[in-house]
Design a protein around this motif. Structure first.
Motif, PDB file in Angstrom:
ATOM      1  N   TYR A  12     -45.290  29.881  48.090  1.00 31.38           N
ATOM      2  CA  TYR A  12     -45.482  31.194  48.707  1.00 31.38           C
ATOM      3  C   TYR A  12     -45.444  31.044  50.214  1.00 31.38           C
ATOM      4  CZ  TYR A  12     -50.199  29.476  49.584  1.00 31.38           C
ATOM      5  OH  TYR A  12     -51.275  28.732  50.003  1.00 31.38           O
ATOM      6  N   ALA A  13     -45.171  32.151  50.879  1.00 36.43           N
ATOM      7  CA  ALA A  13     -45.163  32.187  52.343  1.00 36.43           C
ATOM      8  C   ALA A  13     -46.328  33.070  52.824  1.00 36.43           C
ATOM      9  CB  ALA A  13     -43.848  32.779  52.830  1.00 36.43           C
ATOM     10  N   PRO A  14     -46.807  32.853  54.008  1.00 38.43           N
ATOM     11  CA  PRO A  14     -47.900  33.710  54.500  1.00 38.43           C
ATOM     12  C   PRO A  14     -47.484  35.180  54.472  1.00 38.43           C
ATOM     13  CG  PRO A  14     -47.522  31.866  55.975  1.00 38.43           C
ATOM     14  CD  PRO A  14     -46.403  31.854  54.997  1.00 38.43           C
ATOM     15  N   PRO A  15     -48.349  36.071  54.025  1.00 39.35           N
ATOM     16  CA  PRO A  15     -47.976  37.499  53.950  1.00 39.35           C
ATOM     17  C   PRO A  15     -47.763  38.081  55.335  1.00 39.35           C
ATOM     18  CG  PRO A  15     -50.326  37.236  53.559  1.00 39.35           C
ATOM     19  CD  PRO A  15     -49.751  35.842  53.597  1.00 39.35           C
ATOM     20  N   LYS A  16     -46.768  38.901  55.431  1.00 35.86           N
ATOM     21  CA  LYS A  16     -46.500  39.588  56.681  1.00 35.86           C
ATOM     22  C   LYS A  16     -47.395  40.821  56.781  1.00 35.86           C
ATOM     23  CE  LYS A  16     -41.649  38.162  56.873  1.00 35.86           C
ATOM     24  NZ  LYS A  16     -40.235  38.632  56.949  1.00 35.86           N
ATOM     25  N   PRO A  56     -45.697  24.180  48.157  1.00 33.81           N
ATOM     26  CA  PRO A  56     -46.158  25.588  48.083  1.00 33.81           C
ATOM     27  C   PRO A  56     -45.016  26.523  47.736  1.00 33.81           C
ATOM     28  CG  PRO A  56     -46.020  24.850  50.351  1.00 33.81           C
ATOM     29  CD  PRO A  56     -45.816  23.635  49.503  1.00 33.81           C
TER      30      PRO A  56
END
Length: 205
Positions: A36-40, A34
């Protein structure tokens, strides 16, 4: 020339060789990692926009002391009741009595303070129910009284509005005098007539 092409193919195969064996059910490649990282969260928890409401009442104040009493007794109309009450400003005590239509007397004794109103109801006497009588309606009308009187004459004998008339004329003066004659002695309008005949002649022989 053939040798150069062969070397190039071997180099391509060596570069395409995977470092890890392909999964048993795959197609010869590993799943991509992946990117991308989880949105803050971009917002903060809302702060309460209100405060606890202030109490809108005040501590009850002490009332004013009082003491009163009255009674009504009207035997003609069948009325009999009374009421008395007193207070020290904190507690109210009272009682009222009323004669009911069935002959009993209702007595209400009460107390009222910060805890509310408390009443005790008792009765004196026995209820009496007289035998019902057949209803006889009273006539709803009376013979009408005459609403008029004999009319008074609205006129008087008229006074004469005229007197004996005075003559509006006098004895007339003559408007003529003695007439003067308008003629003189007439002159004859004829002379001596001349004979119109001669001497007659003898008519014999």
């Amino acid at each position: 020339m053939y040798a150069k092409v062969t070397l190039m193919c071997l180099a391509a195969v060596a570069l395409a060789r995977p470092d890890k064996p392909a999964p048993s059910g795959g197609y010869g490649y590993a799943p991509p990692a992946p990117t991308y990282a989880p949105p803050k969260p971009s917002y903060a928890a809302p702060q309460p926009s209100y405060s606890a409401p202030a109490p809108s009442y005040e501590k009850p104040q002490e009332g004013m002391p009082f003491d009163f009493e009255y009674a009504v007794k009207d035997q003609y109309n069948g009325l009999d009741f009374d009421h008395n009450s007193n207070s020290d400003g904190k507690v109210v005590n009272g009682q009222y009595r009323v004669l009911l239509p069935d002959g009993r007397t209702q007595i209400v004794s009460y107390t009222a303070d910060y805890n509310g109103y408390q009443a005790e109801v008792t009765y004196e006497g026995e209820a009496q129910y007289p035998e019902a009588q057949a209803y006889k309606p009273a006539p709803s009308y009376n013979a009408p009284a005459p609403s008029y009187n004999a009319p008074a004459p609205s006129y008087n004998t008229p006074a004469p509005s005229y007197g004996t008339p005075a003559p509006s004329y006098g004895t007339p003066a003559p408007s003529y005098g003695t007439p003067a004659p308008s003629y003189g002695t007439p002159a004859p309008s004829y002379g001596t007539p001349a004979p119109t005949y001669g001497k007659p002649k003898p008519s014999y022989g």
